[in-house]
Design an enzyme around this catalytic site. Structure first.
Site, PDB file in Angstrom:
ATOM      1  N   PRO A  70       6.801  19.575   1.450  1.00 34.75           N
ATOM      2  CA  PRO A  70       6.663  18.376   0.629  1.00 34.75           C
ATOM      3  C   PRO A  70       7.979  17.990  -0.059  1.00 34.75           C
ATOM      4  O   PRO A  70       8.761  18.860  -0.426  1.00 34.75           O
ATOM      5  CB  PRO A  70       5.621  18.797  -0.423  1.00 34.75           C
ATOM      6  CG  PRO A  70       5.715  20.281  -0.491  1.00 34.75           C
ATOM      7  CD  PRO A  70       6.103  20.737   0.891  1.00 34.75           C
ATOM      8  N   HIS A  71       8.217  16.706  -0.162  1.00 35.82           N
ATOM      9  CA  HIS A  71       9.378  16.204  -0.901  1.00 35.82           C
ATOM     10  C   HIS A  71       9.142  14.748  -1.250  1.00 35.82           C
ATOM     11  O   HIS A  71       8.227  14.125  -0.722  1.00 35.82           O
ATOM     12  CB  HIS A  71      10.668  16.376  -0.091  1.00 35.82           C
ATOM     13  CG  HIS A  71      10.661  15.668   1.234  1.00 35.82           C
ATOM     14  ND1 HIS A  71       9.988  16.177   2.324  1.00 35.82           N
ATOM     15  CD2 HIS A  71      11.202  14.504   1.651  1.00 35.82           C
ATOM     16  CE1 HIS A  71      10.142  15.344   3.359  1.00 35.82           C
ATOM     17  NE2 HIS A  71      10.873  14.321   2.961  1.00 35.82           N
ATOM     18  N   ALA A  72       9.939  14.225  -2.150  1.00 38.40           N
ATOM     19  CA  ALA A  72       9.861  12.800  -2.482  1.00 38.40           C
ATOM     20  C   ALA A  72      11.286  12.243  -2.438  1.00 38.40           C
ATOM     21  O   ALA A  72      12.174  12.870  -1.861  1.00 38.40           O
ATOM     22  CB  ALA A  72       9.196  12.607  -3.836  1.00 38.40           C
TER      23      ALA A  72
END
Lengths: 154, 91
Positions: A70-72
Protein backbone atom coordinates in the site's frame (compact mmCIF):
# COMPACT_ATOMS: atom_id res chain seq x y z
CA UNK A 1 20.41 9.73 4.90
CA UNK A 2 21.36 10.18 1.25
CA UNK A 3 19.01 11.54 -1.36
CA UNK A 4 18.38 8.04 -2.69
CA UNK A 5 18.07 5.93 0.46
CA UNK A 6 18.68 2.18 0.32
CA UNK A 7 16.36 -0.38 1.85
CA UNK A 8 18.83 -1.42 4.58
CA UNK A 9 18.71 2.16 5.91
CA UNK A 10 14.92 2.40 5.66
CA UNK A 11 13.78 -0.91 7.13
CA UNK A 12 15.15 -0.87 10.69
CA UNK A 13 13.95 -1.95 14.15
CA UNK A 14 11.71 1.14 14.13
CA UNK A 15 10.00 0.34 10.85
CA UNK A 16 9.38 -3.42 10.92
CA UNK A 17 7.15 -5.68 13.03
CA UNK A 18 6.67 -9.46 12.89
CA UNK A 19 3.54 -11.55 13.40
CA UNK A 20 1.08 -8.71 13.87
CA UNK A 21 -2.52 -9.75 14.53
CA UNK A 22 -5.13 -7.55 12.84
CA UNK A 23 -8.89 -7.70 12.25
CA UNK A 24 -8.52 -7.16 8.50
CA UNK A 25 -6.75 -5.24 5.72
CA UNK A 26 -7.72 -1.79 7.02
CA UNK A 27 -6.15 -2.45 10.42
CA UNK A 28 -3.09 -3.95 8.69
CA UNK A 29 -2.66 -0.74 6.66
CA UNK A 30 -3.16 1.34 9.82
CA UNK A 31 -0.52 -0.67 11.69
CA UNK A 32 2.15 -0.42 9.01
CA UNK A 33 1.17 3.22 8.36
CA UNK A 34 1.70 4.01 12.04
CA UNK A 35 5.31 2.82 11.70
CA UNK A 36 5.86 5.25 8.80
CA UNK A 37 4.27 8.01 10.85
CA UNK A 38 6.22 7.33 14.07
CA UNK A 39 9.49 7.20 12.13
CA UNK A 40 8.76 10.69 10.85
CA UNK A 41 8.27 9.70 7.21
CA UNK A 42 4.62 10.74 6.94
CA UNK A 43 1.93 12.85 8.61
CA UNK A 44 -1.29 11.44 10.09
CA UNK A 45 -2.96 12.16 6.76
CA UNK A 46 -1.13 9.30 5.06
CA UNK A 47 -2.94 6.30 6.59
CA UNK A 48 -6.43 7.44 5.46
CA UNK A 49 -4.94 8.28 2.05
CA UNK A 50 -3.52 4.75 1.63
CA UNK A 51 -6.86 3.22 2.64
CA UNK A 52 -8.75 5.52 0.28
CA UNK A 53 -6.41 4.57 -2.59
CA UNK A 54 -7.12 0.86 -2.09
CA UNK A 55 -10.87 1.50 -1.89
CA UNK A 56 -10.89 3.70 -5.01
CA UNK A 57 -8.42 1.89 -7.24
CA UNK A 58 -8.93 -1.68 -6.13
CA UNK A 59 -6.83 -4.38 -4.54
CA UNK A 60 -3.96 -4.26 -7.04
CA UNK A 61 -1.81 -3.14 -4.08
CA UNK A 62 -1.53 -6.90 -3.55
CA UNK A 63 1.39 -7.25 -5.94
CA UNK A 64 2.22 -10.94 -5.47
CA UNK A 65 0.83 -13.98 -3.62
CA UNK A 66 0.52 -12.89 0.02
CA UNK A 67 2.30 -9.55 -0.48
CA UNK A 68 0.65 -6.11 -0.38
CA UNK A 69 2.35 -2.80 -1.07
CA UNK A 70 0.00 0.00 0.00
CA UNK A 71 1.05 3.58 -0.69
CA UNK A 72 -0.44 6.97 -1.50
CA UNK A 73 0.78 10.12 -3.25
CA UNK A 74 3.64 12.43 -2.22
CA UNK A 75 1.10 15.21 -1.53
CA UNK A 76 -0.91 12.95 0.81
CA UNK A 77 1.46 13.71 3.69
CA UNK A 78 4.95 12.40 2.84
CA UNK A 79 7.68 14.22 4.78
CA UNK A 80 10.60 11.97 3.84
CA UNK A 81 10.85 8.97 1.51
CA UNK A 82 10.38 5.99 3.79
CA UNK A 83 9.39 2.33 3.95
CA UNK A 84 7.87 0.10 6.65
CA UNK A 85 7.15 -3.64 6.63
CA UNK A 86 5.02 -5.89 8.82
CA UNK A 87 4.16 -9.57 8.67
CA UNK A 88 0.66 -10.65 9.66
CA UNK A 89 -0.52 -13.62 11.66
CA UNK A 90 -3.20 -14.44 10.72
CA UNK A 91 -3.11 -13.44 7.04
CA UNK A 92 -5.94 -11.18 5.88
CA UNK A 93 -7.85 -10.70 2.61
CA UNK A 94 -7.44 -7.46 0.64
CA UNK A 95 -9.92 -8.50 -2.06
CA UNK A 96 -7.35 -9.51 -4.66
CA UNK A 97 -8.52 -11.92 -7.39
CA UNK A 98 -5.38 -14.02 -7.31
CA UNK A 99 -3.05 -13.00 -4.49
CA UNK A 100 -5.07 -13.17 -1.24
CA UNK A 101 -4.63 -13.82 1.65
CA UNK A 102 -1.88 -11.35 2.56
CA UNK A 103 0.71 -11.85 5.30
CA UNK A 104 3.44 -9.42 4.20
CA UNK A 105 2.60 -5.71 4.03
CA UNK A 106 5.13 -3.17 2.83
CA UNK A 107 4.02 0.47 2.96
CA UNK A 108 6.00 3.34 1.57
CA UNK A 109 5.82 7.06 1.09
CA UNK A 110 7.75 8.83 -1.66
CA UNK A 111 8.52 12.55 -1.76
CA UNK A 112 8.59 12.51 -5.56
CA UNK A 113 8.64 10.02 -8.43
CA UNK A 114 12.40 9.31 -8.27
CA UNK A 115 13.85 9.24 -4.73
CA UNK A 116 12.36 5.85 -3.82
CA UNK A 117 13.40 4.00 -6.98
CA UNK A 118 16.61 2.46 -5.63
CA UNK A 119 14.79 1.14 -2.55
CA UNK A 120 11.88 -0.09 -4.70
CA UNK A 121 14.30 -1.97 -6.94
CA UNK A 122 15.86 -3.63 -3.89
CA UNK A 123 12.43 -4.56 -2.53
CA UNK A 124 11.46 -6.12 -5.88
CA UNK A 125 14.62 -8.25 -5.72
CA UNK A 126 13.85 -9.34 -2.12
CA UNK A 127 10.21 -10.16 -2.91
CA UNK A 128 11.26 -12.00 -6.06
CA UNK A 129 13.54 -14.29 -4.03
CA UNK A 130 11.61 -17.29 -2.63
CA UNK A 131 14.24 -18.05 0.01
CA UNK A 132 14.03 -14.51 1.37
CA UNK A 133 10.24 -14.58 1.32
CA UNK A 134 10.24 -17.85 3.32
CA UNK A 135 12.64 -16.33 5.85
CA UNK A 136 10.49 -13.18 6.13
CA UNK A 137 7.40 -15.33 6.76
CA UNK A 138 9.26 -17.45 9.34
CA UNK A 139 10.59 -14.46 11.32
CA UNK A 140 9.11 -14.22 14.82
CA UNK A 141 10.70 -10.95 15.92
CA UNK A 142 11.69 -7.62 14.37
CA UNK A 143 15.34 -8.64 14.69
CA UNK A 144 14.74 -11.88 12.78
CA UNK A 145 12.80 -9.94 10.18
CA UNK A 146 15.76 -7.62 9.61
CA UNK A 147 18.10 -10.59 9.24
CA UNK A 148 15.68 -12.13 6.71
CA UNK A 149 15.53 -8.85 4.77
CA UNK A 150 19.11 -7.65 4.88
CA UNK A 151 21.20 -10.72 5.70
CA UNK A 152 23.29 -11.54 8.76
CA UNK A 153 25.85 -8.75 8.46
CA UNK A 154 23.58 -6.07 9.89
CA UNK B 1 8.14 0.28 -29.54
CA UNK B 2 6.41 1.91 -26.61
CA UNK B 3 5.40 -0.02 -23.52
CA UNK B 4 3.29 1.53 -20.77
CA UNK B 5 3.24 0.10 -17.25
CA UNK B 6 0.15 1.12 -15.32
CA UNK B 7 -0.94 1.55 -11.75
CA UNK B 8 -3.15 3.88 -9.79
CA UNK B 9 -0.54 6.52 -9.12
CA UNK B 10 2.23 5.96 -11.64
CA UNK B 11 5.27 5.59 -9.39
CA UNK B 12 4.85 2.50 -7.19
CA UNK B 13 3.65 -0.69 -8.81
CA UNK B 14 4.10 0.69 -12.32
CA UNK B 15 7.65 1.84 -11.51
CA UNK B 16 8.52 -1.60 -10.16
CA UNK B 17 7.13 -3.18 -13.35
CA UNK B 18 9.08 -0.75 -15.52
CA UNK B 19 12.38 -1.59 -13.76
CA UNK B 20 11.79 -5.33 -14.22
CA UNK B 21 10.77 -4.97 -17.87
CA UNK B 22 13.74 -2.70 -18.69
CA UNK B 23 16.10 -5.32 -17.25
CA UNK B 24 14.56 -8.15 -19.23
CA UNK B 25 14.41 -6.19 -22.52
CA UNK B 26 18.06 -5.24 -22.10
CA UNK B 27 18.99 -8.88 -21.49
CA UNK B 28 17.02 -9.88 -24.61
CA UNK B 29 18.53 -7.07 -26.68
CA UNK B 30 15.10 -5.59 -27.45
CA UNK B 31 14.78 -1.84 -27.97
CA UNK B 32 11.75 -0.30 -26.35
CA UNK B 33 10.72 2.69 -24.31
CA UNK B 34 9.00 1.71 -21.06
CA UNK B 35 6.99 4.43 -19.35
CA UNK B 36 5.17 4.19 -16.00
CA UNK B 37 1.76 5.90 -16.02
CA UNK B 38 -1.05 6.48 -13.59
CA UNK B 39 -4.42 5.30 -14.73
CA UNK B 40 -5.91 8.80 -14.97
CA UNK B 41 -3.21 10.29 -17.22
CA UNK B 42 -2.83 7.19 -19.38
CA UNK B 43 -6.20 7.51 -21.13
CA UNK B 44 -5.67 8.54 -24.75
CA UNK B 45 -1.94 7.74 -24.84
CA UNK B 46 -0.74 5.79 -27.86
CA UNK B 47 1.46 2.84 -26.95
CA UNK B 48 2.05 -0.62 -28.39
CA UNK B 49 1.74 -2.64 -25.21
CA UNK B 50 0.18 -1.84 -21.85
CA UNK B 51 1.23 -3.88 -18.80
CA UNK B 52 -0.82 -3.84 -15.60
CA UNK B 53 -1.63 -5.89 -12.49
CA UNK B 54 -4.42 -8.42 -13.08
CA UNK B 55 -6.52 -6.70 -10.40
CA UNK B 56 -6.66 -3.66 -12.71
CA UNK B 57 -8.25 -5.58 -15.57
CA UNK B 58 -11.64 -3.84 -15.35
CA UNK B 59 -10.00 -0.44 -15.95
CA UNK B 60 -8.52 -1.61 -19.27
CA UNK B 61 -11.62 -2.66 -21.18
CA UNK B 62 -11.26 0.14 -23.74
CA UNK B 63 -7.50 -0.10 -24.22
CA UNK B 64 -6.40 -0.01 -27.87
CA UNK B 65 -2.91 -1.37 -27.15
CA UNK B 66 -2.05 -5.02 -26.57
CA UNK B 67 -2.88 -5.64 -22.90
CA UNK B 68 -0.63 -7.77 -20.68
CA UNK B 69 -1.98 -8.62 -17.21
CA UNK B 70 0.43 -9.78 -14.52
CA UNK B 71 -0.60 -11.90 -11.50
CA UNK B 72 2.68 -11.75 -9.61
CA UNK B 73 4.54 -8.48 -10.10
CA UNK B 74 7.79 -9.76 -8.60
CA UNK B 75 7.86 -12.96 -10.67
CA UNK B 76 10.42 -12.23 -13.37
CA UNK B 77 9.64 -15.49 -15.19
CA UNK B 78 5.92 -14.65 -15.53
CA UNK B 79 6.67 -11.10 -16.66
CA UNK B 80 9.28 -12.27 -19.18
CA UNK B 81 7.02 -14.94 -20.71
CA UNK B 82 4.05 -12.60 -21.07
CA UNK B 83 6.01 -9.60 -22.36
CA UNK B 84 7.94 -11.60 -24.96
CA UNK B 85 4.68 -13.22 -26.15
CA UNK B 86 3.06 -9.78 -26.47
CA UNK B 87 6.03 -8.37 -28.40
CA UNK B 88 5.89 -11.37 -30.75
CA UNK B 89 2.14 -10.92 -31.22
CA UNK B 90 2.35 -7.28 -32.31
CA UNK B 91 5.27 -7.76 -34.68
Amino acid sequence: MTSTPVIAALLTLDTVAAGVSTAGWEEAVETVGKLLEQAGFTTDNYIPAMKRTIKELGPYAVIAPGIAMPHARPEDGVLLTGFALITLDPAVDFGSQVNDPVDIVLAFGATDKQTHIKALQEIAAIFGNQEKISAIRAAQTSQELLVALHGLNQ
Amino acid sequence: MKIATLCGMGFGTSMMLKLTIDDLLKAEGIEAETIPWDLGSFKGQLVDIVVAPLDMKSHLKDATAKVVLINNLVDKAEIKTKILAAIKAIK
